[in-house]
Design an enzyme around this catalytic site. Structure first.
Site, PDB file in Angstrom:
ATOM      1  N   CYS A 184       0.922  -1.329  -0.088  1.00 48.83           N
ATOM      2  CA  CYS A 184       0.046   0.052  -0.088  1.00 48.83           C
ATOM      3  C   CYS A 184       0.773   1.225  -0.047  1.00 48.83           C
ATOM      4  O   CYS A 184       1.693   1.341   0.805  1.00 48.83           O
ATOM      5  CB  CYS A 184      -0.963   0.079   1.348  1.00 48.83           C
ATOM      6  N   ARG A 445      19.229 -15.312   6.077  1.00 54.57           N
ATOM      7  CA  ARG A 445      19.073 -14.486   4.824  1.00 54.57           C
ATOM      8  C   ARG A 445      18.950 -13.172   5.024  1.00 54.57           C
ATOM      9  O   ARG A 445      18.486 -12.664   6.269  1.00 54.57           O
ATOM     10  CB  ARG A 445      17.530 -14.964   4.168  1.00 54.57           C
ATOM     11  N   GLU A1302       1.668  16.653   2.093  1.00 51.53           N
ATOM     12  CA  GLU A1302       3.234  16.340   1.852  1.00 51.53           C
ATOM     13  C   GLU A1302       4.012  16.650   3.018  1.00 51.53           C
ATOM     14  O   GLU A1302       5.147  16.199   3.260  1.00 51.53           O
ATOM     15  CB  GLU A1302       3.641  17.262   0.631  1.00 51.53           C
TER      16      GLU A1302
END
Ligand SMILES: Cc1cc2nc3c(=O)[nH]c(=O)nc-3n(C[C@H](O)[C@H](O)[C@H](O)COP(=O)(O)OP(=O)(O)OC[C@H]3O[C@@H](n4cnc5c(N)ncnc54)[C@H](O)[C@@H]3O)c2cc1C
Ligand code: FES
Length: 1376
Positions: A184, A445, A1302
């Site tokens: 998302c 990993r 923003e």
């Protein structure tokens, strides 16, 4: 309608006749009784030769943005019925990788199937909506289905007790993992996780975040307030299909073997049958694909040009699971999920393998992906398989069938053989049982995401047998993914270790040997990092053996909590480690604090997003969901792979591709008088739509392939071969350095140029200390909107055209299309209902595709649609501006900065786009500190790369970061705490006004200092800083850092139109200039319309909320719509709507008063009825323009982030982030909270992981979900707290609100700064002095700080350094 009654909408693939028939019948939307018949069943005959179709063709709610299994937007639930046991099994799957034939006789449930507008929503959908977990909504259907599948799976666990009413058997930790593979880009995941956790039986509901179900803080959380959940409410398998399957079983059993088939699909039922197919003249390995579950096509996408398929999953032998005392045999087509389930119930080695496999891909990929498919990919191709590595270390043996021969080989032998041919069939994998007390097994990993869909930089698995006196008797060391063909055993190191008693010096020797053995092949990215990772893993394993033994010298291993990438658990030999919690396993917690105001209600209420349920049920329509008009054609871009070359011609590699191409549209198809223009911004200049005749950058549009289907268009575009010539052309300019050398710049008009402050020379002369010419660099970032660029152009009569476009700029799109076609602007209608994520990328970058569709549609006189595949989108997008800065700064001994000079280089790409405003934005954000005197030289470089464009917080994020880099540098030079320097240089209001002029506003609105102090000076911060110091002193391999960063963000207000129309029934239609891009604009506008007209209602407008519908943007209905950008579109659109409402109120008030003179209070419907009777104009339009004395204002916020860095791998875990953001008087706190969290997480991606890499020609090579890693649920802060600060009123702002879209993004630099603190501690620990300053404390860390960069700064050789230091005290050194 309740869930009990909810109808099944499923997409069931079943055969009409036999399963080998020429056509497959697909029955859509079959509804079980009693609803059956309400909606008619449709049977679609699937024509032969079109078998490579995915489910998307049949269901618009499935979203296919990436088509590589890497995003989760297309997750569905597949149900299979076994007539023998009468049982249905269900699992989630990625439909983009699922071939329709492989779900023959399965039921496929999409999100619309579990709930929808007509039949009622499912509680998963309602809870996602109510927890504010859907913004643009493009990912939401996939989220729903991942959640729903997790619920179905958990509820089948019969060993778990029945959950309390309203809950499921899901646990909180399973809830967090349920969406680990779903991307998302909007929300930041926290609310999605909360929605998912609300179903968990062990959840404390009070821990869940802001929601619509209870008022947090004032009302107790209560399950009864949540939309009810009933696990049995949705039937996922229709009865008709069960009957069909039952009745066809006998038939199928006696059906003759078929070796040829018109539809291109074969389902052999035995190995013999398969080999008969191979031996028939029908088989050609270039056009026939053998498929198990086809997920491999998500990894190697470009190879899927087949027209025949052999499905091997029906061969019973390949599905065996045999367990005995010697080990477990796993059939090749057993899914990874099934393997995990089987191995989890076993000894140490099996459990460790299962743990490791749990980190492979994502739940919905693992559910179908087969273990054999993985091994074959690892054998045939240089695939970075985890499974091959872990099975190699466990000594696995495989069985293959080659013609009539059955061969058993060790996995190692198999991997070393030349790539097996297409007639080799992998039958099974045997994993031995190592049930012995003296076995140690561990797997490792290191990947950019701990759990969510990221292939590893290196993986490894180690097995050792030790004697009672801890001598190594047997050892197997396997490494993979580090840049060689296959996973390999490092025999040299194994031989060296065999028979040794472990000691630090022996480990040192082993590590040195490993370094010269592990050798990534040429061209592998970050080879040194990969080698050092291998060393880290081996060191970790061997030292854990030392520590479990009784050798006198212990090795300092991971004595803190574990983090990402280092291990999937500890060996049974170090029980202490078991007690430690992996910081990645910490649950996600959150806190939200905000003040609600009733003053302007319903404005200010945290109401849920308009249309959230619609988005969750997948019914929300995006451009690609619009049903294709009659005769619609499809397009795909052909782009240049050269940065500067003449295009001589276009051909197609295969004749199949040529056959499918209807035409290729190029510049020559622009109608006479039309312009070759694809984009433009203000007066800065245009960008060409087509290369003509010179391609000026890699990724430039050369032409558009037009075909009958989107798939053919993609396929043909991939097959295009361009003939280039560089004759007589200058070499390309690719970098900022090249541009400066060749004087290649884009002009910055004076009206957007930033202004210096004071006198730099004088400021420098006042300084006690100076840093001269230090450098820092930031790379680009890709938007990663979930919906890629898309447009549909429909030609109309009289040279008119309608464009459906996913755009933040409908007006610009209209203008450019008209210019391309040489028609008046009024001939072009651009419609945009909603955008599936924009972030700036659907502004100037969305116009190209609209113009291309328009030209093609105009020429062919047929509708044309284009929906970019992710790769093309990423290659053409441009993204954020890379920036390089050289700074010189002067400061006093007490940390007060006196002067700063910057040489700023900005890579703008080929055309101006919005680049001329970048210097202003960068300098604007940097001015958050008082630099005393500020001077700069900015160069906007014109280069032969894609045009960079505005991306969320454009320039500001770079400027804010540069400021922090400088502040930290100053603090390091003075050896003082960075916050002291920050605090010393934050503005008082006076200096703020000097730096920002009128934007500074009133002194009472300057809230930054108090917010910063609240965080940085709090006792909690001090306590945490002390704890971190303590942690760092007592842990060698994990280091933590904390940092508090302020942010100032200037926004501008632009004129915006709005229109409010009241219909005859009293419902209200609202149009605004802004577009709904997920930012909640419609929701705020809706509230404002209700508030604006509320003066006419007795309840202030609450009753109007449900009557308001905000309608799609339409350039002919609402002119001068401008753009949706810069964070202020919501508030200005609201203001335009308020103005329109005021006109209507003025008209309606006298009528209301006259009605109320007789009877009061008058109802809304009565008022409107009366107004209609007396012919009142019930529509009003306004064009709001800002007060010339208030065209911009400042936003403030601050954030603390605390991180843990793994010194051995370079992995970072964000332990906690606390954000305080001044939202003023929020118009909708839920929407603003979503913007704050979402933009912060997008910023985290920019600063940490999103590596938008290009090749040496500037062509983007990180071009899909496989290589480009945006944050996932497992990489957000483990504790994520947001406080919305409500600063002083300022009526000049819209109802005293502030922007939120923003500005919070810049606060993500707190994570980067905290990482630097942690790295600083690591460098100090190991005396690492790399970098130009040759100092442990002073170093720069560029953006993004990916794992290789972090590890490099921590020291690639820290393991050897450490081992060398302790070997000196090792009494066994002589022995070693
Ligand atoms: C998004 C995503 C993330 C992933 N992440 C990881 C990861 O982190 N680590 C990792 O190790 N893997 C990862 N994978 C790879 C995944 O494990 C494989 O795609 C999967 O196991 C392949 O199985 P399949 O049944 O889909 O194979 P298919 O796609 O059906 O087949 C793959 C290839 O093998 C051949 N084949 C399949 N079965 C046989 C057989 N029995 N005999 C002969 N040939 C056969 C096919 O012809 C084809 O060439 C990821 C995959 C995806 C899509
Ligand atoms: S809401 Fe998730 S991508 Fe937009």
């Amino acid at each position: 309608m309740s869930e009990h009654e909810s109808a099944l909408t499923c997409l069931s693939a079943s055969s009409t006749h036999q399963h080998r028939s020429a056509s497959v019948a697909v029955s859509l939307s079959r509804l079980p009784p009693p609803r059956r018949g309400k909606r008619s069943d449709r049977h679609v005959l699937w024509p032969a030769k079109q078998q490579y179709h995915h489910l998307r063709h049949y269901s618009h709610e499935l979203k296919f943005p990436n088509a590589a299994g890497g995003c989760g937007a297309c997750v569905v639930l597949i149900s299979k019925y076994d007539p023998a046991t009468d049982e249905v099994t269900e699992f989630s799957a990625s439909s983009c990788l699922t071939l329709l034939h492989s779900v023959d006789r399965c039921s496929v449930t999409t999100t619309e199937g579990i709930g929808n507008t007509k039949d009622g929503y499912h509680s998963v959908q309602e809870r996602l909506a109510g927890f504010h977990a859907s913004q643009c909504g493009f990912c939401t259907p996939g989220m729903c289905m991942s959640m729903f599948s997790a619920l179905v799976k958990a509820n089948k666990k019969s060993e778990r007790p029945a959950p309390p009413a309203g809950f499921s058997k899901l646990t909180v930790s399973e809830a967090e993992r349920a969406v680990s593979g779903n991307l998302c880009r909007c929300t930041g995941y926290r609310p999605i996780v909360d929605a998912c956790k609300s179903f968990a039986a062990d959840v404390d509901l009070e821990d869940l975040g802001l929601n619509c179900f209870w008022k947090k803080g004032t009302e107790p959380a209560d399950v009864n307030k949540l939309p009810g959940y009933n696990s049995g409410a949705v039937c996922t398998f229709p009865e008709f299909l069960k009957s069909e399957i039952k009745s066809s079983v006998d038939q199928a059993n006696v059906a003759p073997v078929t070796v040829s088939d018109d539809n291109g699909w074969y389902h052999p039922k035995s190995i013999e049958e398969l080999y008969r197919l191979f031996d028939s003249n029908w088989f050609d390995e270039n056009s026939v694909k053998i498929v198990a579950s086809n997920t491999g096509s998500g990894v190697y996408k470009d190879q899927d040009l087949y027209d025949k398929y052999i499905d091997i999953k029906g061969i019973p032998e390949l599905s065996v699971i045999n367990r005995n005392s010697k080990g477990i045999e796993l059939g090749a087509v057993v899914s990874i999920s099934k393997v995990i389930e089987v191995l989890s119930d076993g000894n140490l080695v099996f459990r460790k393998i299962a743990d490791h496999l749990n980190k492979v891909a994502s739940p919905f990929v693992r559910n179908t992906a087969t273990i054999g498919g993985n091994i074959i990919m690892a054998q045939r191709l240089p695939f970075a398989s985890d499974i091959a590595t872990v099975l190699l270390a466990a000594g696995s043996v495989i069985t293959i069938q080659v013609a009539s021969k059955r061969i058993c080989l060790t996995l190692e032998e198999f991997l070393q053989q030349p790539p097996c041919d297409h007639r080799t069939l992998l039958l099974s994998i045997f994993v031995p049982d190592w049930a012995s007390d003296d076995i140690a097994f561990e797997t490792f990993r290191a990947a950019p995401r701990p759990f969510g869909n990221a292939v590893s930089y290196v993986n490894s698995a180690f097995l050792a047998r030790t004697s009672s006196d801890h001598l190594i008797e047997e050892i197997c060391l396997a490494f993979g993914a580090y840049g060689v063909e296959h996973a390999t055993r490092v025999r040299k190191v194994e031989n060296f270790l065999k028979g040794k008693l472990l000691s630090p010096s022996v480990i040192l020797e082993a590590v040195r040997l490993l370094k010269v053995t592990v050798s990534p092949s040429k061209g592998t990215a970050h080879p040194e990092y990969r080698i050092s990772l291998s060393v880290s893993f081996l060191f970790n394993f061997l030292s854990s053996l030392v520590n479990s033994s009784n050798v006198p010298v212990k090795v300092d291993t991971l004595n803190a909590s574990y983090t990402n990438g280092i291990t999937n658990g500890s060996t049974e030999y170090s029980p202490v480690e078991h007690l430690k919690v992996d910081s990645n396993d910490l649950p996600i917690r959150s806190r939200q604090e905000m003040v609600f105001s009733d003053e302007y209600k319903p404005v200010g209420k945290p109401i849920k997003k308009a249309g959230a349920e619609l988005q969750a049920s997948g019914e929300a329509i995006y451009v690609d969901d619009i049903p294709a008009p009659k005769d619609c054609l499809y397009g795909a871009f052909i782009y240049s792979t050269h940065p500067h070359a003449q295009v001589k011609g276009i051909k197609f590699k295969s004749s199949l591709a040529s056959e499918k191409v209807i035409t290729v549209i190029t510049a020559k198809d622009i109608p006479s008088g039309g312009e070759n223009v694809g984009s433009s911004f203000l007066t800065f200049g245009d960008e060409a739509l087509f290369a003509d005749p010179v391609a000026e950058f890699a990724g430039q549009n050369i032409g558009v392939v037009i075909a009958e289907t989107q798939r053919y268009a993609y396929m043909a575009a991939k097959q295009a071969v361009i003939e280039y010539s560089s004759e007589n052309l200058e070499p390309p300019i690719l970098t900022i350095e090249d541009a400066i050398q060749r004087n290649s710049y884009i002009q910055v008009p004076p009206f957007v140029a930033p202004k210096p402050v004071g006198n730099y020379i004088q400021g420098m002369s006042e300084a006690d200390h100076k840093i001269l010419s230090a450098e820092v660099k930031l790379e680009s970032q890709y938007y990663f909107y979930m919906e890629t660029q898309v447009a549909l152009a429909i030609p109309d009569e009289d040279n008119c055209i309608t464009i459906y476009s996913s755009t933040q700029m409908p007006e610009l799109t209209q203008n450019l299309v008209a210019r391309c076609l040489a028609i008046p602007f009024h001939n072009v209608r651009v419609i945009c209902r909603r955008v599936g994520g924009g972030f700036g990328g659907k502004a100037m970058k969305a116009t190209h595709i609209a113009c291309a569709c328009a030209i093609a549609a105009f020429k062919l006189r047929r509708p044309v649609k284009m929906y970019l595949d992710r790769k093309t989108d990423m290659i053409m997008a441009g993204g954020r501006h890379p920036v390089k800065v050289k700074y010189s700064v002067g400061f006093k001994s007490d940390g007060k900065i006196t002067a700063l000079h910057l040489d700023l280089g900005i890579n703008a790409g080929i055309s101006p786009d919005a680049s001329p405003v970048m210097p202003h934005a960068i300098i604007g954000a940097l001015k958050k500190y008082n630099w005393g005197n500020l001077a700069f030289d900015t160069k906007v470089c014109k280069t032969n790369v894609t045009s960079k464009s505005a991306m969320r917080a454009p320039g500001d994020v770079q400027g804010s970061f540069i400021a922090e880099a400088i502040i930290e540098h100053v603090a390091s030079v003075l050896s003082v705490d960075t916050n002291t320097i920050r605090k010393k240089n934050l503005h008082d209001f006076k200096s703020l006004a000097v730096f920002y002029g009128e934007s500074a506003g009133e002194a009472s609105t300057y809230s930054l200092v108090s917010m910063f102090d609240k965080l940085a000076l709090s006792p909690d911060y001090q306590r945490r800083a002390e704890m971190i110091e303590h942690f760092n002193n007592s842990n060698k391999w994990k280091k933590r850092g904390i940092s508090c960063v302020p942010g100032t963000y200037e926004v501008s207000l632009r004129p915006t139109p709005g229109k409010v129309s009241i219909m005859n029934d009293g419902s209200i239609a609202v149009e605004v200039g802004g577009v709904e891009i997920g930012q909640g604009l419609w929701t705020k506008v809706k509230q404002m319309a209700a508030f604006g007209l509320g003066q006419l209602c007795h309840d202030g407008g609450k009753c109007l909320l449900d009557k308001v519908r905000v309608i799609q943007a339409d350039t002919l209905s609402m002119i001068q719509g401008g753009m949706t950008a810069g964070s202020t579109t919501s508030e200005t659109s609201c203001e335009a709507v308020r103005k329109s409402c005021a006109v209507l109120v003025k008209r309606l008030k006298p009528i209301k008063e006259s009605l109320e003179a007789n009877a009061s209070p008058v109802k809304w419907s009565a008022l409107i009825a009366k107004a209609i009777m007396v012919s009142v104009n019930l529509s009003a339009q306004a064009y709001w323009t800002p007060d010339p004395s208030f065209t911009s204002y400042l936003n403030y916020g601050a954030a603390i982030s605390e991180v843990e860095v793994d010194v051995l791998t370079g992995a970072t875990t964000i332990l906690r982030s606390d954000l305080v953001y001044d939202c003023g008087q929020s118009l909708n706190p839920a929407v603003d909270l979503g913007q704050i969290e979402g933009s912060f997480v997008q910023g985290v991606g920019f600063f940490t992981n999103e590596d938008y890499a290009t090749n040496s020609d500037g062509l983007v090579i990180h071009d899909g979900t496989w290589t480009y890693k945006i944050p996932t649920v497992d990489t957000i802060p483990k504790q994520f707290n947001v406080e919305m600060f409500n600063s002083a009123r300022d009526q000049k702002r819209v109802l005293s609100s502030k922007a939120s879209g923003e500005p919070p993004l810049v606060l993500a630099s707190s994570v980067h700064c905290a990482m630097r603190e942690a790295i600083r501690a690591a460098r100090k620990e190991f005396s690492v002095c790399t970098g130009p300053a040759n100092s442990t404390a002073i170093f720069q860390m560029d953006v993004p700080a990916t794992m290789p960069i972090v590890k490099e700064l921590c020291g690639l050789d820290v393991v050897e350094r450490y081992l060398e230091s302790i070997s000196a005290t090792d009494p066994n050194t002589a022995k070693a």
